[in-house]
Design an enzyme around this catalytic site. Sequence first.
Site, mmCIF file in Angstrom:
data_model
loop_
_atom_site.group_PDB
_atom_site.id
_atom_site.type_symbol
_atom_site.label_atom_id
_atom_site.label_comp_id
_atom_site.label_asym_id
_atom_site.label_seq_id
_atom_site.Cartn_x
_atom_site.Cartn_y
_atom_site.Cartn_z
ATOM 1 N N ILE A 473 0.839 -1.208 0.000
ATOM 2 C CA ILE A 473 0.000 0.000 0.000
ATOM 3 C C ILE A 473 0.874 1.258 0.000
ATOM 4 C CG2 ILE A 473 -1.953 -1.197 1.040
ATOM 5 C CD1 ILE A 473 -1.324 0.073 3.724
ATOM 6 N N ALA A 517 5.318 -6.944 6.787
ATOM 7 C CA ALA A 517 6.738 -7.288 6.636
ATOM 8 C C ALA A 517 7.069 -8.518 7.485
ATOM 9 C CB ALA A 517 7.620 -6.112 7.028
ATOM 10 N N LEU A 638 14.556 -4.169 7.703
ATOM 11 C CA LEU A 638 14.852 -4.887 6.459
ATOM 12 C C LEU A 638 15.483 -3.972 5.419
ATOM 13 C CD1 LEU A 638 11.497 -6.863 6.212
ATOM 14 C CD2 LEU A 638 13.737 -7.845 6.711
ATOM 15 N N GLU A 713 2.916 1.896 11.489
ATOM 16 C CA GLU A 713 2.105 2.726 12.369
ATOM 17 C C GLU A 713 2.863 3.415 13.501
ATOM 18 O OE1 GLU A 713 -0.417 -0.661 12.051
ATOM 19 O OE2 GLU A 713 -2.196 0.590 12.095
HETATM 20 MO MO1 MOS Z 1 -3.886 -0.099 9.359
HETATM 21 S S1 MOS Z 1 -4.995 1.411 10.195
HETATM 22 O O1 MOS Z 1 -4.350 -1.535 10.196
HETATM 23 O O2 MOS Z 1 -4.117 -0.135 7.711
#
Ligand code: MOS
Length: 757
Positions: A473, A517, A638, A713
């Site tokens: 993403i 990952a 990584l 996050e």
């Molecule tokens: Mo995240 S808020 O689990 O894409």
Amino acid sequence: MLTNERRQVGRAVPRIEGPLKATGRAAYAAEHSEPGLLHGAAVPATIARGRILEIDSRAAKAAFPGIVAIYTHENRPDAAWLDRSWQDDTAPPGHTYRPLQNDRVLFDGQPVAFVVADSFENARDAAALITVTYDRDVPETDLSAKLAERYEPPKKRSGISPPPEPRGKPEQAFDEAHVTISADYFIENEHHNPMELFATTVLYGEDGSLTVYDKTQGSQNAQKFVCNVFSLKQDKVTVINAYVGGAFGSGLRPRHQLFLAVMASLDLKRSVRFEMSRRDMFYLSYRPAMHQTVSLAADAEGRLTAVMHDTVQATSRYEDYQEVVVNWSGLAYRCDNVKLTYGLAKLDAATPGDMRAPGAASGLFALESAMDELSYAAGLDPLELRRRNFVHFDQNENKQLTSKALRACYREGAARFGWERRKPAPRAMREGHELIGWGMATGIWEAQLQSAKARVRLSANGQVIVQAAASDIGTGTYTILAQIAAEALDVPVEEVSVQIGQSDLPETSVEGGSWTAASSGSAVDAACLAIRQRLLDLAQKDKASPLKEATVEEVVIRGGHLRLDVDPKASVAISELMARAGETAIEEEGEVGPDAKQMKKFASYTHSACFVEVRVDEELGLVRVTRVVSAVAAGRILNPKTARSQILGGVVMGLGMSLHEESMIDHRSGRIMNHNLAEYHVPAHADIHDIDVHFVQEFDDKASPIGVKGLGEIGICGVAAAVANAIFHATGIRIRHLPITIDKILAADKTPTDRAA
Ligand code: MOS
């Protein structure tokens, strides 16, 4: 564990799909096409609660002969009836919203009609001509007016731990403490606003099969949803999300563009695309408004004697959306008297959704602001207060930690920032007309391992193919999977072709929770280990093999050979082994998942220390965040380049949360007022100054098989508190309500009670 000394892992490899993205050859969900493709556009409700009385599409039809269909609740094709058919892997408990189901309007912007036309422009302009009459109810969208109606969610959301039982005697300890603080904190709704709009392109096959290009964080989650809702066989539906232009959690659940595009495609037996507008993006998923109260008590040395944290969080009328908000306050620091409580309040709004570090970004804003307040009340440096309360144990769950290099984050982050030069008193640092403030906060996020499979194919000529349904993403999944395979099989990264983002590839969870990952990376590593084992088996068929007695742990792959790790001369060419077996390639699958036995004993988190410098113009109330140091402990790194990008992005998003981002609702109408990027301000270049990302060494052999803890996050965690704390240090004004906009600073400046004594 990865054992090759010729490291590919840990190298700053540039994104392998970067050139495709930079040259526009990486096609996103709305960029796939075919002749005759139809285009959809939604008509959003202009009320937040009520019923549809009439939908008039005569003017639209008269003006646009290119209209192919107009769907409303009156003519919507059939879809599944049972709630569970609508519930994807990440759905909270409740009745999932069903587009065009009936005449009820549940939230502002809910699609009440869907126009399909021969061009995007015709669909959009026709949608604008459709008029809807409503029977309006009074909407309730203001969380602060609903606090009294809080309730505990009767059903727990899967994967979300409810607050732990209280421990010790928190109220009594609070009453008897040497020093206490207690305060209320607020955050408002925030929207994800990824660059890529939500979009689905459905290509309708001659045999009725569907190829669905969807903007999603999980192709298999979307595929299951489509199959369940429309009663289709799995092999009739392929969902592809090869490239995703950011999502931040908004793409975890299937969104209504997927439903509407597939519905129209099946009904019309045509290929259909529906791409949302930026406005439409504000009618779904968001970080929910929250009201939090934190009470802290400490002894004369600044050791916490009581922690109490209560949250009331907004949800919709139809689902009990839940996050882990308060639990962090029971495990961040050592404390034996803890009470954590969490409730929901129902509003007339779309269900909130996970947004980057859901629950932690918001919960830590309250906890880490409160810790800062306590530091002043106790007369201690804010960093020193945190050091004194360090804990190397999860007291909530009564578990050991797999690792916690937070002390190194404090030490190395503070050194890079120059924290020891900080003058303790508020308003003590100034340059010209600007007050300077230094603040800090701790960040915590979960390190999780999810079920994941991967397939790896090694050809005799040294080419490697890696396959998994995993998503990238924007995080760098393509690149790190290539690095892991390249290292394990000792080939250049360029020789590895990574195929991900497709539902018919080996099974993987959605990309979320920072676990990709660790999970998919470990699955690829496991598949490579299986290849090594296969090669060893082939070698051992030869009685004269120098590897006859070797175990798989004793052999390595080097330069196209399988050999003993300790003796390079005991070696066999891989091409020779394959030729002898009559194969041109070897393909194996790897699989990983959470280890239940280990999870009983260990909890695993990533940690960070975030240091922030702000400059506040005293007269204008204007805040600039001029320096950030984010020191992160996340196990094995990584790829320092893509890893740094993740933390940079998290920090930038945290600055948006701190200073700019707020989805404003007019509570009289229940409608979102700033559903565009002109009025909903995400940080722009001019808002961002120096950000220093630093990874501390952290060895962890339990969080995941490859020692990775995840990075998506942790970068945002603690940022908002660090900014608020820096603003207090600069100005003596404590703002407990995000975002910290100019008006709040100027208003507080005139209210002496909010000023530091
Ligand atoms: Mo995240 S808020 O689990 O894409």
